[in-house]
Design an enzyme around this catalytic site. Sequence first.
Site, PDB file in Angstrom:
ATOM      1  N   THR A  53      -3.334  -4.951  -8.476  1.00  0.00           N
ATOM      2  CA  THR A  53      -2.517  -5.843  -7.664  1.00  0.00           C
ATOM      3  C   THR A  53      -3.234  -7.155  -7.383  1.00  0.00           C
ATOM      4  O   THR A  53      -4.476  -7.189  -7.298  1.00  0.00           O
ATOM      5  CB  THR A  53      -2.199  -5.167  -6.315  1.00  0.00           C
ATOM      6  OG1 THR A  53      -1.643  -6.142  -5.424  1.00  0.00           O
ATOM      7  CG2 THR A  53      -3.442  -4.610  -5.640  1.00  0.00           C
ATOM      8  N   TYR A  74      -5.126  -1.851   1.602  1.00  0.00           N
ATOM      9  CA  TYR A  74      -4.430  -1.644   0.327  1.00  0.00           C
ATOM     10  C   TYR A  74      -5.169  -2.359  -0.810  1.00  0.00           C
ATOM     11  O   TYR A  74      -5.515  -1.748  -1.830  1.00  0.00           O
ATOM     12  CB  TYR A  74      -2.980  -2.141   0.429  1.00  0.00           C
ATOM     13  CG  TYR A  74      -2.297  -2.211  -0.910  1.00  0.00           C
ATOM     14  CD1 TYR A  74      -2.156  -1.074  -1.693  1.00  0.00           C
ATOM     15  CD2 TYR A  74      -1.809  -3.425  -1.406  1.00  0.00           C
ATOM     16  CE1 TYR A  74      -1.555  -1.136  -2.943  1.00  0.00           C
ATOM     17  CE2 TYR A  74      -1.204  -3.501  -2.645  1.00  0.00           C
ATOM     18  CZ  TYR A  74      -1.082  -2.355  -3.415  1.00  0.00           C
ATOM     19  OH  TYR A  74      -0.490  -2.428  -4.652  1.00  0.00           O
TER      20      TYR A  74
END
Length: 336
Positions: free
Chosen positions: A118, A142
């Site tokens: 990501t 995250y």
Amino acid sequence: MKPHVLVCGGAGYIGSHMCKRLARAGLVPVTFDNLATGHRSAVQWGPLEIGDLLHPADLSAVFARYPLQAVLHFAARSLVGESAREPALYLRNNVTGTLNLLDAMRSAGVGKLVFSSTAAVYGNPLYTPIDEAHPAQPINPYGLSKWLAEQQIRAYCEAYGLRAVCLRYFNAAGADADGETGEAHEPETHLIPNIIRAALTPSLGPVKLFGNDYPTADGTCVRDYIHVEDLAQAHLLALDYMNGQAGFHVFNLGTGQGNSVAEVLAQCQALCAGAPASETQPRRPGDPATLVASATLARETLGWTPRHGLDSILRSALRWHQGSATAAACPPTADR
Ligand code: UDP
């Protein structure tokens, strides 16, 4: 026998889309999913093995059952806000889960991995467009969990000869052209599905726009929205790339084109007769003003060219949310 590929998280939004593409390419996608956030109904193109990355016995069983040639790893917790509240959940699932997967691959002698990473590994950008040389300084658990998972993968490549491609997605969006797979999270936190839901169901109230005082042209955050079909294509190219390339590789996946929250809203309103209404809210913690990819490396190395722009993303997502009955109202486009 057709080649088999393990798709961890194959019942999720991007994973299920990938399974469809793999099946179309003549491969058998074996989904491994704990169905915590995925949907059983999304597994339509190969077998479903319900199991958990945190249970090594579940993994050994699936590696023993199928003649797997490669692994695509989509299974992860992926909500920034939730990760700030529950870092343990994120680190355990995304980091320990990946480590367990790497060990299972090593034991079974499966040597190729495509990992869903990501743009959140970069943190607040020091410059845009962001290329792969940009420092990784995640600002939430995250992003940290994906960065740590990448580093584990790198170590396994260096020490054990694993071949791996980490694909750093910018803002995945859009739905399958046939309306078979799309984004269905509960609760939904992402911009495009939230705008479309508010447009189709006015009783949900106006869509919330988080912040209008960012240092961008219109004051709202700018993101690089990348169609899930283009993401799937990049995974196929990554699988192919590893046939000729050893080692560990990282690529950004984005269009290089930024769109502001206000632009996304306006474009959706243009498709939906002015709906939905919107209301401005305070900034959402942890949102950088601008995240736009440089995907030059993926283009030059993998031969990947994203075909879809925002219009195609919005039309496909709208069709998915509307259901097939009204599909004809918004025909698909490939606007690149
Ligand atoms: N956003 C918004 N309203 C929403 C959801 C998101 O204004 O209901 C904004 C969010 O603050 C960010 C952008 O839309 O600036 C993209 O957010 P999303 O959650 O879709 O993706 P992220 O960039 O966090 O991965």
